[in-house]
Design a protein around this motif. Structure first.
Motif, PDB file in Angstrom:
ATOM      1  N   SER A 102      51.064  21.754  39.786  1.00 56.40           N
ATOM      2  CA  SER A 102      50.051  22.580  39.316  1.00 56.40           C
ATOM      3  C   SER A 102      50.372  22.249  37.884  1.00 56.40           C
ATOM      4  O   SER A 102      49.861  22.502  36.622  1.00 56.40           O
ATOM      5  CB  SER A 102      49.457  23.236  39.644  1.00 56.40           C
ATOM      6  OG  SER A 102      50.258  24.062  39.898  1.00 56.40           O
ATOM      7  N   THR A 147      43.773  36.513  30.966  1.00 56.59           N
ATOM      8  CA  THR A 147      42.710  35.821  31.992  1.00 56.59           C
ATOM      9  C   THR A 147      41.125  35.310  30.732  1.00 56.59           C
ATOM     10  O   THR A 147      40.937  36.477  29.819  1.00 56.59           O
ATOM     11  CB  THR A 147      42.211  36.059  33.052  1.00 56.59           C
ATOM     12  OG1 THR A 147      41.905  37.841  32.823  1.00 56.59           O
ATOM     13  CG2 THR A 147      43.010  36.425  34.445  1.00 56.59           C
ATOM     14  N   ASP A 151      35.997  34.155  33.593  1.00 57.57           N
ATOM     15  CA  ASP A 151      36.621  33.002  34.155  1.00 57.57           C
ATOM     16  C   ASP A 151      37.908  33.159  34.663  1.00 57.57           C
ATOM     17  O   ASP A 151      39.170  32.827  33.716  1.00 57.57           O
ATOM     18  CB  ASP A 151      36.937  31.701  33.111  1.00 57.57           C
ATOM     19  CG  ASP A 151      37.424  30.191  33.577  1.00 57.57           C
ATOM     20  OD1 ASP A 151      37.751  30.515  34.673  1.00 57.57           O
ATOM     21  OD2 ASP A 151      37.190  29.084  33.086  1.00 57.57           O
ATOM     22  N   GLU A 152      38.594  33.964  35.770  1.00 56.37           N
ATOM     23  CA  GLU A 152      39.745  34.131  35.960  1.00 56.37           C
ATOM     24  C   GLU A 152      40.873  33.339  35.910  1.00 56.37           C
ATOM     25  O   GLU A 152      41.469  33.607  36.256  1.00 56.37           O
ATOM     26  CB  GLU A 152      38.961  35.269  36.837  1.00 56.37           C
ATOM     27  CG  GLU A 152      38.954  36.697  36.719  1.00 56.37           C
ATOM     28  CD  GLU A 152      39.103  37.744  37.693  1.00 56.37           C
ATOM     29  OE1 GLU A 152      39.574  37.591  38.210  1.00 56.37           O
ATOM     30  OE2 GLU A 152      38.414  38.605  37.014  1.00 56.37           O
ATOM     31  N   SER A 153      39.680  32.281  36.488  1.00 54.04           N
ATOM     32  CA  SER A 153      41.129  31.462  37.233  1.00 54.04           C
ATOM     33  C   SER A 153      41.879  29.862  35.599  1.00 54.04           C
ATOM     34  O   SER A 153      42.436  29.470  35.646  1.00 54.04           O
ATOM     35  CB  SER A 153      40.297  30.258  37.292  1.00 54.04           C
ATOM     36  OG  SER A 153      39.423  28.967  37.012  1.00 54.04           O
ATOM     37  N   SER A 154      41.178  30.802  34.189  1.00 59.59           N
ATOM     38  CA  SER A 154      41.959  29.926  33.155  1.00 59.59           C
ATOM     39  C   SER A 154      42.324  31.211  32.165  1.00 59.59           C
ATOM     40  O   SER A 154      42.698  32.577  32.213  1.00 59.59           O
ATOM     41  CB  SER A 154      40.264  29.477  32.273  1.00 59.59           C
ATOM     42  OG  SER A 154      40.286  28.416  33.044  1.00 59.59           O
ATOM     43  N   ARG A 155      43.533  31.027  31.193  1.00 61.87           N
ATOM     44  CA  ARG A 155      44.785  31.837  30.731  1.00 61.87           C
ATOM     45  C   ARG A 155      44.004  30.842  29.420  1.00 61.87           C
ATOM     46  O   ARG A 155      44.358  29.814  29.320  1.00 61.87           O
ATOM     47  CB  ARG A 155      45.625  32.236  31.243  1.00 61.87           C
ATOM     48  CG  ARG A 155      45.399  33.194  32.336  1.00 61.87           C
ATOM     49  CD  ARG A 155      47.063  33.149  32.858  1.00 61.87           C
ATOM     50  NE  ARG A 155      46.912  34.081  33.658  1.00 61.87           N
ATOM     51  CZ  ARG A 155      46.744  35.577  33.326  1.00 61.87           C
ATOM     52  NH1 ARG A 155      47.091  36.541  32.808  1.00 61.87           N
ATOM     53  NH2 ARG A 155      47.138  36.170  34.525  1.00 61.87           N
ATOM     54  N   LYS A 169      43.264  26.051  32.599  1.00 61.35           N
ATOM     55  CA  LYS A 169      43.014  26.454  33.458  1.00 61.35           C
ATOM     56  C   LYS A 169      44.228  26.395  34.616  1.00 61.35           C
ATOM     57  O   LYS A 169      45.420  25.795  34.403  1.00 61.35           O
ATOM     58  CB  LYS A 169      42.424  25.526  35.070  1.00 61.35           C
ATOM     59  CG  LYS A 169      41.038  24.928  34.218  1.00 61.35           C
ATOM     60  CD  LYS A 169      40.064  26.147  35.072  1.00 61.35           C
ATOM     61  CE  LYS A 169      38.583  25.794  35.100  1.00 61.35           C
ATOM     62  NZ  LYS A 169      38.293  27.000  35.226  1.00 61.35           N
ATOM     63  N   ASP A 171      46.981  28.358  37.952  1.00 59.69           N
ATOM     64  CA  ASP A 171      47.238  28.444  39.469  1.00 59.69           C
ATOM     65  C   ASP A 171      48.483  30.458  39.023  1.00 59.69           C
ATOM     66  O   ASP A 171      48.761  30.208  38.622  1.00 59.69           O
ATOM     67  CB  ASP A 171      48.596  28.220  40.172  1.00 59.69           C
ATOM     68  CG  ASP A 171      48.224  28.501  41.395  1.00 59.69           C
ATOM     69  OD1 ASP A 171      49.250  29.445  41.864  1.00 59.69           O
ATOM     70  OD2 ASP A 171      47.232  27.941  42.426  1.00 59.69           O
ATOM     71  N   GLU A 172      47.225  31.577  39.739  1.00 59.41           N
ATOM     72  CA  GLU A 172      47.699  32.690  39.644  1.00 59.41           C
ATOM     73  C   GLU A 172      48.704  32.821  40.304  1.00 59.41           C
ATOM     74  O   GLU A 172      49.407  34.294  39.789  1.00 59.41           O
ATOM     75  CB  GLU A 172      45.478  33.526  39.895  1.00 59.41           C
ATOM     76  CG  GLU A 172      45.055  33.570  38.789  1.00 59.41           C
ATOM     77  CD  GLU A 172      45.836  33.859  37.745  1.00 59.41           C
ATOM     78  OE1 GLU A 172      46.164  34.904  37.471  1.00 59.41           O
ATOM     79  OE2 GLU A 172      45.478  33.188  37.035  1.00 59.41           O
TER      80      GLU A 172
END
Length: 465
Positions: A102, A147, A151-155, A169, A171-172
């Motif tokens: 990823s 983040t 949208d906590e899946s993006s940084r 996007k 992966d956390e």
């Protein structure tokens, strides 16, 4: 060069994403607009999404991740990928591969633009710092910041020596420590025969005032401590099945120090298991986290796991009453050869003779007919069966130690195939009596069940006169 040509030149460089400087590989990102014009707009509408890492993962030599929790290195290992610092600890290789792949699939989804204050986006001191080293020695560094709101899946994303900020996007797991990659399958034990089993099981700890020991003898489970008694086959088997597939919620500590183990409560575990499961020895400690979750430490694994209490209830939340067969004794019509009974004014002795029943016996199994005799006089078979069945139906309702007082009812018998047994029934409280078999305190039985035995004994005695 006019403004249109400059912008096209910037787009061309951005789409390419790299500039070769001698032997080094550097990412050069060009902002297409200042931050105040770009915030909230879709980068895809302006420039199309761009791959952050145009190289392929097959070129990777190592990937170093530095975040606020830890520093670790992902390296290729044949067809798999491993976290180097975890060494021989069990790893979730599927997850490690996913995180590595990823990272190579990161693409920008929108442009923030050129910013004055990188700290506002968590990029001055990056939340996540990734260094990719390739087989040819080239390196690429990626910065991931805070983040994105809503949208906590993006940084936020940037690179060294650049104030251009984008959104990707992510992966956390990249923000977590190395323990996130430890396999959550704590025990993977399979029986050759297909059915999980214990050769032995010992339970102790603060939740077990008496150490419980269960052994498998001739394919049957038997409790050998704190009493000698038959074990509950279904409950012990369920414990074996549950233990063989133990899965955790997560690993919370890797190679913990003695101080950490003490902080987790392993110096005073609520449950301590020693067992041989499917031929493999395990030593496991359990301490409480809260009402629904426990910490688990398996000897030799050097990992502290967090598990749901419901996933270990069959062995960590059990009791003697649960694991012990509830029948006080195995007295039976086909076993008793001699019997003595004493309760109050009723006292008698009888013997049982048996003869082979030719009409029912086969080559594989011998059947017998039985006759109980009291003082030389045959007793009614139905009355004798009712008495033995009442004694066999005596079951444990509760546990209470130690037993005190004198027995009010005593039954002593000898079987055809083994030595004698003595059952003593001693008054307790709240409609209960203590059952002591061969000197072992089996537990508390209901007085009403004892009265059933006494009534059957009285009918047997008077019916034989």
């Amino acid at each position: 060069m006019n403004r249109g040509n400059k912008q096209r030149r910037a787009l061309s460089l951005l789409a390419g994403g790299v500039v070769i400087l001698g032997a080094a590989l550097a990412v050069v990102w060009f902002c297409t607009k200042p931050a105040e014009e770009a915030v909230g707009e879709s980068f895809a509408e302006d420039l199309k999404t761009v791959s952050v890492v145009p190289e392929t993962i097959t070129q990777l030599s190592k990937m170093v991740v530095i975040n606020q929790e830890d520093t670790y290195t992902i390296v290729p290992d044949g067809d798999a990928y491993r976290v180097e610092e975890l060494d021989a600890l069990p790893q979730d290789l599927t997850l490690v591969r996913y995180v590595a792949e990823s990272t190579f699939e990161l693409t920008t989804s929108s442009e923030i633009g050129e910013v004055e204050d990188l700290n506002e986006y968590g990029l001055q001191n990056p939340v996540i710092h990734i260094t990719l080293t390739f087989e040819n020695g080239d390196q690429k560094t990626l910065y991931l910041g805070n983040t994105v709101p809503f949208d906590e899946s993006s940084r936020y994303f940037s690179t060294p020596d650049s104030r251009c900020v984008y959104v990707v996007k992510v992966d956390e797991h990249l923000a977590e420590g190395r323990e996130a990659y430890v396999s959550t399958r704590v025990i993977r034990s399979d029986s050759e025969g297909g059915d999980d089993y214990f050769d032995s099981l010992t339970l102790s700890g603060s939740d077990f005032p008496e150490k419980l020991v269960i052994e498998r003898q001739d394919g049957v489970y038997r409790m050998t401590a704190p009493v000698s008694a038959a074990a509950d086959e279904a409950q012990v088997t369920y414990a074996a099945v549950q233990l063989s597939g133990l899965t955790a919620q997560e690993a919370v500590a890797v190679r913990p120090s003695a101080e950490m183990l003490s902080a987790f409560g392993f110096d005073r575990p609520r449950t301590e298991l020693e067992a041989t499961l499917n031929g493999v020895y395990y030593h496991i400690k359990v301490s409480s986290k809260n009402a629904t979750t426990d910490y688990v430490l398996v000897e030799g694994m050097d990992v502290v796991y967090e598990v749901l209490r419901s996933n270990i209830s069959a062995w960590a939340n059990t009791s003697r009453l649960t694991l012990q067969n509830k029948s006080v004794s195995d007295i039976g019509l086909e076993q008793v050869a001699e019997l003595r009974y004493q309760s109050g004014e009723t006292s008698f002795s009888l013997t049982v003779t048996r003869a082979e029943d030719d009409s029912r016996s086969t080559e594989d199994k011998t059947y017998y007919t039985y006759q109980a005799v009291l003082d030389g006089v045959p007793v009614d078979t139905g009355l004798y069966q009712a008495f033995v069945n009442a004694a066999a139906a005596l079951t444990i309702a509760e546990h209470q130690l130690p037993a005190n007082g004198q027995a009010e009812t005593t039954i002593t018998w000898k079987n055809f195939e083994d030595s004698g047994h003595t059952l003593e029934l001693i008054p307790a409280e709240n409609g209960l009596m203590q059952a002591v078999l061969d000197g072992s305190q089996m537990g508390l039985v209901r007085q009403s069940a004892v009265e059933n035995i006494r009534s059957a004994a009285a009918r047997l005695f008077t019916g034989s006169l």
